[in-house]
Design a protein around this motif. Structure first.
Motif, short mmCIF file in Angstrom:
data_model
loop_
_atom_site.label_atom_id
_atom_site.label_comp_id
_atom_site.label_asym_id
_atom_site.label_seq_id
_atom_site.Cartn_x
_atom_site.Cartn_y
_atom_site.Cartn_z
N ARG C 3 -22.60 -49.39 -14.07
CA ARG C 3 -22.31 -50.69 -13.47
C ARG C 3 -23.37 -51.68 -13.93
N ARG C 28 -18.37 -50.88 -16.44
CA ARG C 28 -17.86 -52.15 -15.91
C ARG C 28 -19.01 -53.12 -15.67
N HIS C 30 -20.38 -55.54 -13.32
CA HIS C 30 -20.17 -55.66 -11.89
C HIS C 30 -20.45 -57.07 -11.41
N ILE C 49 -14.32 -59.27 -13.74
CA ILE C 49 -15.62 -58.89 -13.17
C ILE C 49 -15.62 -59.27 -11.69
N HIS C 51 -17.94 -59.79 -9.36
CA HIS C 51 -18.88 -60.75 -8.77
C HIS C 51 -19.42 -61.72 -9.82
N ASP C 64 -25.76 -52.51 -6.28
CA ASP C 64 -24.74 -51.64 -6.91
C ASP C 64 -24.90 -51.47 -8.41
N ILE C 65 -25.80 -52.21 -9.01
CA ILE C 65 -25.85 -52.13 -10.47
C ILE C 65 -26.89 -51.12 -10.95
#
Ligand SMILES: NC(=O)c1ccc[n+]([C@@H]2O[C@H](COP(=O)([O-])OP(=O)(O)OC[C@H]3O[C@@H](n4cnc5c(N)ncnc54)[C@H](O)[C@@H]3O)[C@@H](O)[C@H]2O)c1
Ligand SMILES: NC(=O)c1ccc[n+]([C@@H]2O[C@H](COP(=O)([O-])OP(=O)(O)OC[C@H]3O[C@@H](n4cnc5c(N)ncnc54)[C@H](O)[C@@H]3O)[C@@H](O)[C@H]2O)c1
Ligand SMILES: NC(=O)c1ccc[n+]([C@@H]2O[C@H](COP(=O)([O-])OP(=O)(O)OC[C@H]3O[C@@H](n4cnc5c(N)ncnc54)[C@H](O)[C@@H]3O)[C@@H](O)[C@H]2O)c1
Ligand SMILES: NC(=O)c1ccc[n+]([C@@H]2O[C@H](COP(=O)([O-])OP(=O)(O)OC[C@H]3O[C@@H](n4cnc5c(N)ncnc54)[C@H](O)[C@@H]3O)[C@@H](O)[C@H]2O)c1
Lengths: 344, 344, 344, 344
Positions: C3, C28, C30, C49, C51, C64-65
């Protein structure tokens, strides 16, 4: 020094004059003929030719000349050749020899009976690359020749008469195919008989009656195939390539668009690029010396050299006759949609 | 017709003879000199030259000759030129003109004082592609010339004397750089002064004292850069390429390895491929007509033509002198590791 | 699946997003950052994407990344890298690493101290041709590498900040030279020390303060030379070529203009041709898959793969630092007009 | 992620496995079948495949798999496809679909009746260059497509079954022609009906019964010609080129031997060069990423992507059936020596 009468002041007349006066720089065009006297005079002036005329019979009977170079439209070749043979002069005739094999045979018989020197001006078998490649093939570099693809394509001829079957004998097949057929025949070997032809032809793009695109295969006695691709619908300049496939090797020749000279120009001053070039800005592919690249220089060196030394040129009227016979078979095949025999 | 004395029967002597007797086929080498009388005689036999000698002073004083072509090692150029000037004959000298600019200047002064015709045989500015490209540049096709890269590289020379600084004047810089420097100068414009040179050189591969690889930049008054890349360590044949960058365009010339002729041969019969070719099986890149591709044909056409008509050839001793001066600066830069001024 | 936070939505942001979402199609982006929230939102929409933000600190601290990809102008790399290292995320930074070696060293120390994964996104050492060529060289196919010429040239960058030394660190040398230098270093061998640099640079065409053309040589401890040619004045598209000279062989790579895809179009519908293409009619040289041809696909496959498996990518911040040090020496050489030592 | 059963561990099985596990790096081969259990096991080990078997019926009925990829000799395609359709799995079948159109039609009907996803793995219409060229053609870049020449040639296949008509369905026409025919059909337009075929074929070099060289023309309803050149007698590697001629432009694609990567090696360490390369010293033409260059990567991205999203791949069994029908007509034409109608 050879003294020459040049008949015709069109595209090929110009190329021939440049090469004749340039390359060996010892032969001279002594008299030039053009239908229009004005054009003959202007051409004479430009190339430093002492005499000009609008009477071709006068030109060929000029007592000072040794040879006649024919650069007239196809339908005139026979009449002119017969007259020159009768006048006892050497004859150098541009391609195709005749409109068909019947004509070509008559011309061949005429020069043989008259005992005059005859050359068939098939320049593309004389390009420096082709001469070198033929030598390699003959030395065995690629084993047995099994296949030749010869391609000549551009976006269409510059003069109206090419599009008129009565004057030209046909379209792309006779105009460009004569080159491709003879190139393949040189690689496959002149001693090997062409047996039959299968050909597709169509008028895909131009508003004309003759074919503007044709693809054909000539099968030789040895089993080798001579593939010709001739087109007046190609976009991007002139595509002039040969591929030779042998049992032990391959030869690829590119004579025009990708030969190591590339220019990008965003200016409007790029000048003359090459025969049949379509553009003069952006990426361009000029040709250094067109007369050499197209074989004219080496052709005249051979043809005039052999004439002087009493030999035979690489291509004479017999070769022109064979080419015409193959072309006749190609046209027949287009009609019958089958393989057509080559009648020699 | 020009009657010529040829001095030297090595690699370049052979190329010159082929071109002199071939291209215009009207000029003749009248006498050939080689140190060894045997070699002179064999060469004369091969090229149909009536006289041969192992005394170069005899050759240049032969009353029947109009011009002397010099194809001897570098260290002999000056002595021979001074003698020919004294004999009042036209002089066509191979590259480099001298071993250094001091020699070259002496030679230039000698021919000017003697009032004899002089040509500097820098063939590579005469390749058909270069001639055409120069015309395009002069017409404005690529705007202002800002950069030229000229590269000549192969795996090393064929004769020992090249590796001996006393006989050659240096290594790859003087042997190959002379071509690259003059090609760039032609594109940038001969009226523009070369100002200074930065050069790297090293002996990377061969057991010799002279440099076998060098890369340099010549800065011109206009701000243009002439980049030369010369090497005796290149593997794969001979790399002969020029790139010209202008404000409105680009020119790429490839003279040797990728010029539209490609052959694959699995046989052992592929024969002669091209000068400096390293292999004769697998993929090969023959050259159709080497003499034409390297510029010899157009060079002699210009040089002999100008001589006949009383004009100046594209390259004369003054050009050779400028080249020597740039080379001197290159060698100085290699030593000082700084930009070195070109002293003219 | 990785991410990613992507910083920057300019030219390189777009290339990176296409490759990240395309090639492996399992990683992905993110969150994407752009200065302007509008642009961030539009980009997020286009690439699916979830966000978007106009606050890069928010992007990099998103819990989250796993990794941050930096696609911002040069002068922002350091500040952003230091912040990401502090946040303990993996960092993938575009080229050049810093504005100079001092910055680069700080960044290297920061990631090492923080113990985060770091990759230097030098895509051009990852082109399929380069990867294959490196393998051949390492296997000994061309013997010892003696010389590399790497050239990147086009007609100039697309964004203003490139022309501003404060934001970019310099002109063509830092923008394009970073590629060429690292390509040569890969071929010559990363274990071999770059010793010194000689470089010419000038502003030949554009109305800017930074150099728009530069040619330099990097001398390595082994004696090998890495030659870089970088220019914003090249006309005709993008010239992206490498030549590698070894004691037993040669490699020529052409990544862009002559790769086997050629199109002539007389229509006005030819569409997108390739990055930096200057024309869209006439002869054109499109690129099949730009992301693959430029190395982005194989680069991310390596960089993300190594990150997953705990390995090291082909290029990390140490490499970026070496490149910056060589560039610093190049700029010094331009000023002193002498060879300048590489300080590591 | 897609879970796959792979049938066959020969040349194509290997290419498929590399691409499936490489490109998207998220699909997995779950079980591999080979006749010999040893080979299945070794292959599974090499590619990290959890299951291996020498019973293809077991492989296709494995409950964990979503799709079957067929990489078996031609004569097995039908039987296997019918079984997989009965098992209700998605089917990805290599080329040619069937041994002839009768078989292909049966296979098409089977997958349609079973309602399973089907893709025809014609990779060469997926090369990056071809995809880009198709886009250009569809955008109108070259006007109306009038002619396509597609050529695939090498020195002959690697496994015995190719030379056995019962197992292969024929020689070069079915083996290589299937590619060339479908490439031309993509450029000319799949909505346009192929009408008739003229074909020459011969066994020129190899001691086999099937043809080792064939040249054919497919005439489409629009008048366009799709020319295929297929040969097992070509020397020098693999010749993979397409030429597209339109009313307003031209496209030339070279996929293999001249794509911008050239190597000269005098060493014996040059390693693997490319599929079908004949030599490993001298001038060599390696391919950077074969899987990408041959279209495998983009093919599986499309085929698996469409499968996931419920779409149709660029090529499905209907296309395979059309290709088989054209091939049948080609073989008929070789026999009758006339144009043969395409029966659909
Ligand atoms: N070898 C080659 O590569 C090559 C190339 C071009 C043409 N050719 C051949 O050269 C010949 C001439 O072709 P071109 O391209 O020069 O054509 P062109 O139209 O450029 O010139 C033809 C010349 O013939 C003259 N002419 C035309 N009709 C005439 C008539 N009824 N009576 C007398 N003169 C007439 C014209 O005035 C002109 O001088 C043709 O046979 C052609 O096939 C050969
Ligand atoms: N223009 C070009 O492209 C080109 C190409 C090759 C050589 N050259 C130049 O031509 C000249 C000769 O080079 P080459 O390649 O022919 O060399 P070479 O070694 O092949 O031949 C040299 C010739 O000079 C003779 N020679 C050598 N030493 C001599 C001496 N001490 N006294 C008298 N004769 C002597 C040799 O016998 C031989 O005939 C050089 O100046 C070289 O730079 C120019
Ligand atoms: N690897 C490659 O081949 C390659 C190619 C192009 C660019 N790059 C590198 O990528 C970076 C970006 O280049 P680019 O071509 O995408 O530039 P660009 O001008 O196209 O895009 C720059 C991006 O940064 C943003 N930006 C500009 N100034 C900013 C600021 N002060 N604060 C925050 N954001 C700002 C812009 O809005 C834009 O999103 C540079 O470091 C460049 O060297 C690498
Ligand atoms: N798309 C392409 O470009 C491409 C390229 C090569 C081959 N192919 C196709 O792939 C298929 C296989 O060709 P290949 O080159 O991999 O052949 P190959 O001979 O290399 O491999 C064939 C495989 O099938 C197995 N096999 C052979 N006979 C069998 C039998 N009777 N029963 C069960 N298994 C058997 C072999 O063990 C081997 O695993 C053919 O249909 C061929 O046309 C496609």
């Amino acid at each position: 020094m050879t003294r020459i009468a040049l008949l015709g002041t069109g595209l090929i007349g110009r190329f021939y004059a440049q090469s004749l006066h340039g390359r060996r720089s010892r032969d001279r065009i002594h008299v030039v003929y053009s239908r229009s006297w004005d054009r003959a005079a202007a051409f004479a002036e430009e190339f430093g030719i002492p005499h000009d005329t609008s009477d071709w019979r006068a030109a060929i009977s000029n007592p000072d000349i040794d040879a006649v170079v024919i650069g007239l439209p196809n339908h005139l070749h026979r009449e002119v050749v017969l007259a020159i043979a009768a006048a006892g002069k050497a004859i150098l005739c541009t391609k195709p020899l005749g409109i068909n094999a019947t004509e070509a045979l008559q011309m061949l018989q005429a020069v043989e009976e008259a005992g005059v020197y005859h050359a068939y001006l098939e320049d593309l078998v004389y390009t420096p690359k082709t001469l070198k490649a033929l030598k390699s093939v003959q030395a065995g570099a690629i084993g047995d020749v099994l296949w030749v693809r010869s391609r000549e394509a551009h976006s269409g001829p510059h003069s109206d008469w090419f599009w008129n079957k009565d004057l030209s004998g046909g379209g792309a097949i006779i105009d460009l195919g004569c080159h491709c057929i003879e190139i393949a025949r040189n690689f496959i070997g002149k001693q090997i008989r062409p047996v039959e032809v299968m050909c597709w032809a169509d008028t895909q793009m131009h508003p004309v009656d003759v074919e503007d695109h044709a693809i054909g295969m000539v099968r030789y006695e040895s089993g080798a195939i001579g593939q010709f691709e001739t087109s007046w619908i190609f976009r991007g300049g002139m595509d002039l390539r040969d591929e030779v496939g042998g049992s032990e090797g391959t030869i690829w020749l590119n004579h025009w668009l990708r030969t190591g000279m590339e220019m990008f120009s965003s200016s409007t001053q790029s000048g003359y690029i090459a025969e049949k070039a379509e553009t003069d800005t952006g990426w361009l592919f000029p040709v250094g010396n067109e007369g050499a690249a197209l074989g004219y220089d080496d052709m005249f060196a051979d043809v005039l050299g052999q004439m002087e030394s009493g030999g035979r040129p690489q291509e004479d009227f017999y070769d022109g006759y064979v080419v015409n016979a193959i072309i006749d078979a190609a046209y027949q095949s287009v009609k019958t949609r089958q393989w057509a025999p080559v009648e020699l």
